[in-house]
Design an enzyme around this catalytic site. Structure first.
Site, PDB file in Angstrom:
ATOM      1  N   HIS A   6       0.843  -1.206   0.000  1.00  0.00           N
ATOM      2  CA  HIS A   6       0.000   0.000   0.000  1.00  0.00           C
ATOM      3  C   HIS A   6       0.874   1.249   0.000  1.00  0.00           C
ATOM      4  O   HIS A   6       1.565   1.540   0.978  1.00  0.00           O
ATOM      5  CB  HIS A   6      -0.934  -0.001   1.214  1.00  0.00           C
ATOM      6  CG  HIS A   6      -1.946   1.105   1.163  1.00  0.00           C
ATOM      7  ND1 HIS A   6      -2.948   1.155   0.203  1.00  0.00           N
ATOM      8  CD2 HIS A   6      -2.128   2.212   1.918  1.00  0.00           C
ATOM      9  CE1 HIS A   6      -3.680   2.228   0.388  1.00  0.00           C
ATOM     10  NE2 HIS A   6      -3.202   2.905   1.421  1.00  0.00           N
ATOM     11  N   HIS A  65       1.063   5.530  -1.473  1.00  0.00           N
ATOM     12  CA  HIS A  65       0.662   6.714  -2.243  1.00  0.00           C
ATOM     13  C   HIS A  65       1.970   7.468  -2.461  1.00  0.00           C
ATOM     14  O   HIS A  65       2.448   8.153  -1.545  1.00  0.00           O
ATOM     15  CB  HIS A  65      -0.322   7.591  -1.466  1.00  0.00           C
ATOM     16  CG  HIS A  65      -1.518   6.854  -0.934  1.00  0.00           C
ATOM     17  ND1 HIS A  65      -2.571   6.480  -1.727  1.00  0.00           N
ATOM     18  CD2 HIS A  65      -1.810   6.409   0.309  1.00  0.00           C
ATOM     19  CE1 HIS A  65      -3.475   5.852  -0.991  1.00  0.00           C
ATOM     20  NE2 HIS A  65      -3.036   5.782   0.245  1.00  0.00           N
ATOM     21  N   TYR A  82      -5.156   7.718  -6.952  1.00  0.00           N
ATOM     22  CA  TYR A  82      -6.414   8.454  -7.130  1.00  0.00           C
ATOM     23  C   TYR A  82      -6.212   9.863  -7.685  1.00  0.00           C
ATOM     24  O   TYR A  82      -7.173  10.594  -7.903  1.00  0.00           O
ATOM     25  CB  TYR A  82      -7.218   8.509  -5.819  1.00  0.00           C
ATOM     26  CG  TYR A  82      -6.470   9.047  -4.620  1.00  0.00           C
ATOM     27  CD1 TYR A  82      -6.404  10.403  -4.367  1.00  0.00           C
ATOM     28  CD2 TYR A  82      -5.845   8.184  -3.721  1.00  0.00           C
ATOM     29  CE1 TYR A  82      -5.735  10.899  -3.268  1.00  0.00           C
ATOM     30  CE2 TYR A  82      -5.171   8.665  -2.617  1.00  0.00           C
ATOM     31  CZ  TYR A  82      -5.107  10.025  -2.399  1.00  0.00           C
ATOM     32  OH  TYR A  82      -4.426  10.509  -1.306  1.00  0.00           O
ATOM     33  N   HIS A 109     -11.917   3.787  -3.171  1.00  0.00           N
ATOM     34  CA  HIS A 109     -11.088   4.573  -2.252  1.00  0.00           C
ATOM     35  C   HIS A 109     -11.455   4.291  -0.806  1.00  0.00           C
ATOM     36  O   HIS A 109     -10.600   3.999   0.017  1.00  0.00           O
ATOM     37  CB  HIS A 109     -11.179   6.085  -2.529  1.00  0.00           C
ATOM     38  CG  HIS A 109     -10.328   6.874  -1.571  1.00  0.00           C
ATOM     39  ND1 HIS A 109     -10.778   7.239  -0.319  1.00  0.00           N
ATOM     40  CD2 HIS A 109      -9.042   7.297  -1.648  1.00  0.00           C
ATOM     41  CE1 HIS A 109      -9.810   7.872   0.324  1.00  0.00           C
ATOM     42  NE2 HIS A 109      -8.752   7.915  -0.463  1.00  0.00           N
ATOM     43  N   HIS A 123      -9.555   1.273   1.332  1.00  0.00           N
ATOM     44  CA  HIS A 123      -9.273   1.772   2.688  1.00  0.00           C
ATOM     45  C   HIS A 123     -10.474   1.468   3.569  1.00  0.00           C
ATOM     46  O   HIS A 123     -11.615   1.775   3.187  1.00  0.00           O
ATOM     47  CB  HIS A 123      -9.117   3.302   2.688  1.00  0.00           C
ATOM     48  CG  HIS A 123      -7.889   3.831   2.029  1.00  0.00           C
ATOM     49  ND1 HIS A 123      -7.924   4.680   0.947  1.00  0.00           N
ATOM     50  CD2 HIS A 123      -6.579   3.662   2.319  1.00  0.00           C
ATOM     51  CE1 HIS A 123      -6.686   5.018   0.608  1.00  0.00           C
ATOM     52  NE2 HIS A 123      -5.856   4.408   1.414  1.00  0.00           N
ATOM     53  N   GLU A 134      -9.983   3.284   9.020  1.00  0.00           N
ATOM     54  CA  GLU A 134      -8.712   3.783   9.556  1.00  0.00           C
ATOM     55  C   GLU A 134      -8.981   4.692  10.751  1.00  0.00           C
ATOM     56  O   GLU A 134      -8.171   4.774  11.670  1.00  0.00           O
ATOM     57  CB  GLU A 134      -7.958   4.551   8.455  1.00  0.00           C
ATOM     58  CG  GLU A 134      -6.615   5.117   8.892  1.00  0.00           C
ATOM     59  CD  GLU A 134      -5.844   5.809   7.771  1.00  0.00           C
ATOM     60  OE1 GLU A 134      -6.407   5.925   6.658  1.00  0.00           O
ATOM     61  OE2 GLU A 134      -4.700   6.207   7.998  1.00  0.00           O
ATOM     62  N   HIS A 146      -5.719  -1.048   6.337  1.00  0.00           N
ATOM     63  CA  HIS A 146      -5.809  -0.554   7.713  1.00  0.00           C
ATOM     64  C   HIS A 146      -6.676  -1.469   8.585  1.00  0.00           C
ATOM     65  O   HIS A 146      -6.166  -2.146   9.452  1.00  0.00           O
ATOM     66  CB  HIS A 146      -6.315   0.899   7.818  1.00  0.00           C
ATOM     67  CG  HIS A 146      -5.477   1.888   7.084  1.00  0.00           C
ATOM     68  ND1 HIS A 146      -4.148   2.065   7.367  1.00  0.00           N
ATOM     69  CD2 HIS A 146      -5.765   2.738   6.057  1.00  0.00           C
ATOM     70  CE1 HIS A 146      -3.647   2.980   6.560  1.00  0.00           C
ATOM     71  NE2 HIS A 146      -4.603   3.406   5.754  1.00  0.00           N
ATOM     72  N   ASP A 176       2.327   3.097   2.956  1.00  0.00           N
ATOM     73  CA  ASP A 176       1.217   4.045   2.851  1.00  0.00           C
ATOM     74  C   ASP A 176       1.686   5.485   2.647  1.00  0.00           C
ATOM     75  O   ASP A 176       1.964   5.900   1.537  1.00  0.00           O
ATOM     76  CB  ASP A 176       0.322   3.891   4.091  1.00  0.00           C
ATOM     77  CG  ASP A 176      -0.977   4.667   3.989  1.00  0.00           C
ATOM     78  OD1 ASP A 176      -1.259   5.224   2.916  1.00  0.00           O
ATOM     79  OD2 ASP A 176      -1.730   4.720   4.983  1.00  0.00           O
TER      80      ASP A 176
HETATM   81 ZN   LIG Z   1      -3.737   4.841   1.971  1.00  0.00          ZN
END
Ligand SMILES: [Zn+2]
Length: 456
Positions: free
Chosen positions: A60, A62, A122, A208, A235, A238, A272, A323
């Site tokens: 995971h 970004h 995204y 998302h 996700h 979280e 998460h 992440d």
């Molecule tokens: Zn994330």
């Protein structure tokens, strides 16, 4: 096809044992033979010191969040105030600057022994939400970045439609949306077609979150995953605020909403799963949904501690992700799964080192659509990650003890800085601790200054 031979001082072999004197033969991008118990390197073999692992999978990521390290950690606030700063960087990027930032972030991952990244993507469109001439320009930048850095990539293209449950999109969020799930699927189809037959790229799907995708659109995204047989990531829970809003809106937890709309299953990864109920744990486990733990991000954002062991026992394979890239070190993520559990339960010894290494390797790769990676066996991707056992952190747990404790030394004591050699898909990407792209620190510095220009 030319063959290369490596001789590993120690290697971590299936089903999770350390063996001494292991010869690994590589043809092209694949392992062709693995032979343990060879006392001396054969003539012409490349010698790999320390413990050699299969490639690590960062399940995971970004990539652009890397620009936030060091500038957001000291502030007060919460996940939600951090998100505003993250949006600042998201506002500034275009395909060229995204390529430079992601290439540097992925090179940092390669230095840490990561050979495959799950990029949860995204940031699709131009600054005001208008698509680029090629609506997948940002996705292509990520693939190019991964290739230049020497990683395989699962490009998990995320559907993102609303600013919150029942809340309209705001500001930079317009860059994330395709308007509806049908238009998301059309764009994702084009992305799939662009990498059809590319062995190093898996185009997957992502919801998302329950915040950003209304339930009536979720089935379209899940259908895309089933149709193409590709991963589906989401996700989940979280933050407690997400659960509260979800229960208010749908009279169900986020996991229940995902279950009811066909999102859970053996191709799916719940990222998460920090604040989950016992019923949620059962739904995730019974559907054999993967759970991706991101402990260094979860601690940085004050998220909480998810019940990793309970989810694993219920049937969910555990994977690991960096992440937000507050830290890029899968050994740190791995041991944090155990150490966080100790803090939460006031007991020690929840996970064996081999289980945590499996999360970092085979399980992570499988969750990204590369089931033939993350293990040192014939036919698998030729990823060889060698970790020093003679550094100030790891000394005492390696060859001097006949390999006993080498896996434990790596999981509980090594850092990314102990990775000295990385072969990724048969290609030497890191040698003597140096990446083929050169000074990765300088690449990061330049790319981050550029990305923050009109952002944070
Ligand atoms: Zn994330």
């Amino acid at each position: 096809m030319s063959e290369l031979t490596y001789w590993c001082e120690l290697a971590w072999l299936p089903p999770g044992e350390v063996a001494a004197g292991v010869v690994v033969t590589v043809g092209g991008s694949r392992i062709t033979a693995v032979t343990p118990g060879v006392a001396e390197p054969p003539a012409g073999a490349v010698r790999l010191r320390g413990l050699t692992l299969p490639g690590l999978a960062n399940a995971h990521s970004h990539a652009f969040h890397r620009a936030l390290r060091g500038v957001t950690q000291a502030e007060r606030g919460s996940f939600w105030t951090w998100r505003e700063q993250m949006y600042g960087v998201a506002r500034a990027l275009d395909p060229d600057s995204y390529l430079r930032l992601a290439r540097a972030a992925f090179a940092e991952m390669a230095l840490a022994g990561i050979t495959c990244v799950g990029e949860f993507h995204y940031l699709h469109h131009g600054p005001d939400g208008t698509p680029y001439d090629d609506p997948n320009a940002m996705g292509h930048a990520l693939v190019a970045a991964a290739r230049e850095a020497g990683l395989r990539i699962a490009l998990l293209d995320a559907c993102y439609l609303s600013g919150g449950m029942g809340v309209a999109l705001d500001g930079v969020q317009h860059r994330f949306t395709d308007g509806d799930a049908e238009r998301w699927a059309a764009r994702a189809e084009a992305l799939c077609a662009a990498y059809d037959g590319a062995p190093d790229v898996e185009v997957g799907a992502a919801v998302h979150s329950v915040r950003a995708v209304p339930p009536e659109h979720m089935r379209t995204v899940a259908a895309f995953s089933h149709q193409h047989g590709v991963p589906l990531h989401v996700h989940v829970s979280e933050q407690r605020a997400e659960n509260t809003a979800c229960v208010e809106m749908y009279s169900a937890t986020p996991v229940q909403v995902l279950h009811e709309h066909g999102v859970l299953g053996p191709r799916t990864t719940a990222v998460h799963a920090t604040h989950v109920s016992e019923a949620d744990v059962s739904l995730l486990g019974q559907s054999t949904t993967y759970v991706c733990m991101c402990p260094t991000t979860e601690r940085d954002l004050a998220d909480g501690i998810g019940p990793a062991r309970a989810m694993f026992e219920a049937g969910s394979p555990i994977t690991l992700g960096s992440d937000s890239h507050a830290v890029v070190d899968l050994f740190e993520e791995a041991r944090a799964v155990e150490l966080d559990e100790r803090l939460a339960t006031e007991r020690r010894g929840h996970w064996r080192a081999a289980e945590l290494l499996t999360a970092a390797t085979a399980a992570g790769h499988a969750s990204l659509g590369f089931p033939d990676a993350g293990t040192l066996c014939p036919g698998a991707w030729a990823d060889l990650v060698s970790v020093r056992l003679d550094s100030v952190r790891t000394a005492g747990g390696g060859a001097s003890a006949g390999g006993l404790g080498a896996a434990e030394a790596v999981v509980f004591a090594a850092t990314a800085a102990d990775v000295h050699s990385v072969v990724s898909g048969g290609r030497q990407v890191v040698a003597e601790g140096r990446h083929v792209l050169g000074d990765v620190g300088a690449l990061l510095e330049t790319a981050i200054v550029e990305a923050r220009g009109v952002g944070v």
